[in-house]
Design an enzyme around this catalytic site. Structure first.
Site: not given
Ligand code: NAP
Length: 246
Positions: A63, A89, A141, A154-156, A158, A187
């Site tokens: 992305v 996402n 976030s 990350y904060a910047a 989000k 999460i």
């Molecule tokens: P995750 O388990 O790390 O999954 C993120 C996915 O994005 C992975 O499959 C990753 O692929 C893919 N990805 C990374 N860089 C990419 C790129 N340049 N292009 C396309 N895909 C890419 O994360 P998650 O916890 O599900 O989080 C999903 C979203 O929710 C994120 O935006 C995160 O900031 C937000 N969020 C999460 C939490 C939490 O507590 N988990 C809280 C607030 C917000 P690979 O891993 O295979 O490289």
């Protein structure tokens, strides 16, 4: 079925919340483009959707790269004929305290979490405005609202995602396209697996529901925003955090 025949793009759908959402969207009748930088992850998600009799395509894309995003959108249009939903996402973390953070850590997170969201919205918006409808959901976030130790980059991003959401809600609303942001709390996914147990304990103590969220609980809110149930909701920021008092 709340998303019957809608074509939805979910970025970062190879793992975590994106994967749970792609599966949930398909169960609601959507045709889902499962986008990830890692094709193996995207294909595993598609296999699970297909096993449940859903419809999905795996598309490899980074992305943060304009050409990759544009090619992904062309692939989705050729497959689905239209784009009704974009869930921005995909996201990464590269944590370090202010003075220890390297330029590489800063740029990596800005490129995926901020530039990536803009590139995907920019590629999809003309198709949505031409059809007079669409829903863009930007993943922010609680860190974008309150900041967090060791997460300047990350904060910047989000916080920036919220600002872009409000801007695009103004720009695209007159064409029938809605744009909203969601701020998940903590999460249970791989992304938070590096957080020390002590911090997770404190987070749970400060959460009225006394636990971490599940990816499916965030996906439920994304379904609402993707569906016509939220037809008068745009420019909103919805917290999905168990009531966390951060
Ligand atoms: P995750 O388990 O790390 O999954 C993120 C996915 O994005 C992975 O499959 C990753 O692929 C893919 N990805 C990374 N860089 C990419 C790129 N340049 N292009 C396309 N895909 C890419 O994360 P998650 O916890 O599900 O989080 C999903 C979203 O929710 C994120 O935006 C995160 O900031 C937000 N969020 C999460 C939490 C939490 O507590 N988990 C809280 C607030 C917000 P690979 O891993 O295979 O490289």
């Amino acid at each position: 079925m709340r998303l019957k025949d809608k074509v939805a793009i979910v970025t970062g759908a190879g793992h975590g919340i994106g994967k749970a959402t792609a599966i949930a969207f398909a169960r609601e009748g959507a045709r889902v483009a499962v986008v990830d930088i890692n094709m193996a992850g995207a294909e595993a998600t598609v296999a699970e959707i297909t096993r449940q009799d859903g419809r999905a395509i795996a598309v490899q894309a980074d992305v943060s790269q304009a050409a990759s995003v544009e090619s992904m959108v062309e692939t989705v249009l050729a497959w689905g004929g239209r784009i009704d939903v974009l869930l921005n996402n995909a996201g990464i973390t590269r944590d370090a305290r202010l003075v220890k953070m390297t330029e590489q850590q800063w740029d990596a997170v800005i490129n995926v979490n901020l530039k990536g969201v803009w590139l995907c919205a920019r590629a999809v918006a003309p198709h949505m405005t031409a059809q007079g409808s669409g829903s863009i959901i930007n993943v922010s976030s609680i860190v974008g609202l309150y900041g967090n130790f060791g997460q300047s980059n990350y904060a910047a991003t989000k916080g920036g995602v919220i600002a872009m959401t409000k801007t695009w809600a103004r720009e695209l609303g007159p064409s029938g396209v809605r744009v909203n942001a969601v701020t998940p709390g903590f999460i249970a996914t791989e992304m938070i697996s590096t957080i020390p147990e002590k911090v997770i304990h404190t987070v749970q103590e400060r959460t009225p529901l006394r636990r971490l969220g599940k990816p499916e609980e965030v996906a439920a809110v994304y379904i609402f925003l993707a569906s016509d149930d939220s037809s008068f909701v745009t420019g909103s920021v919805i917290q999905v955090d168990g009531g966390l008092l951060w």
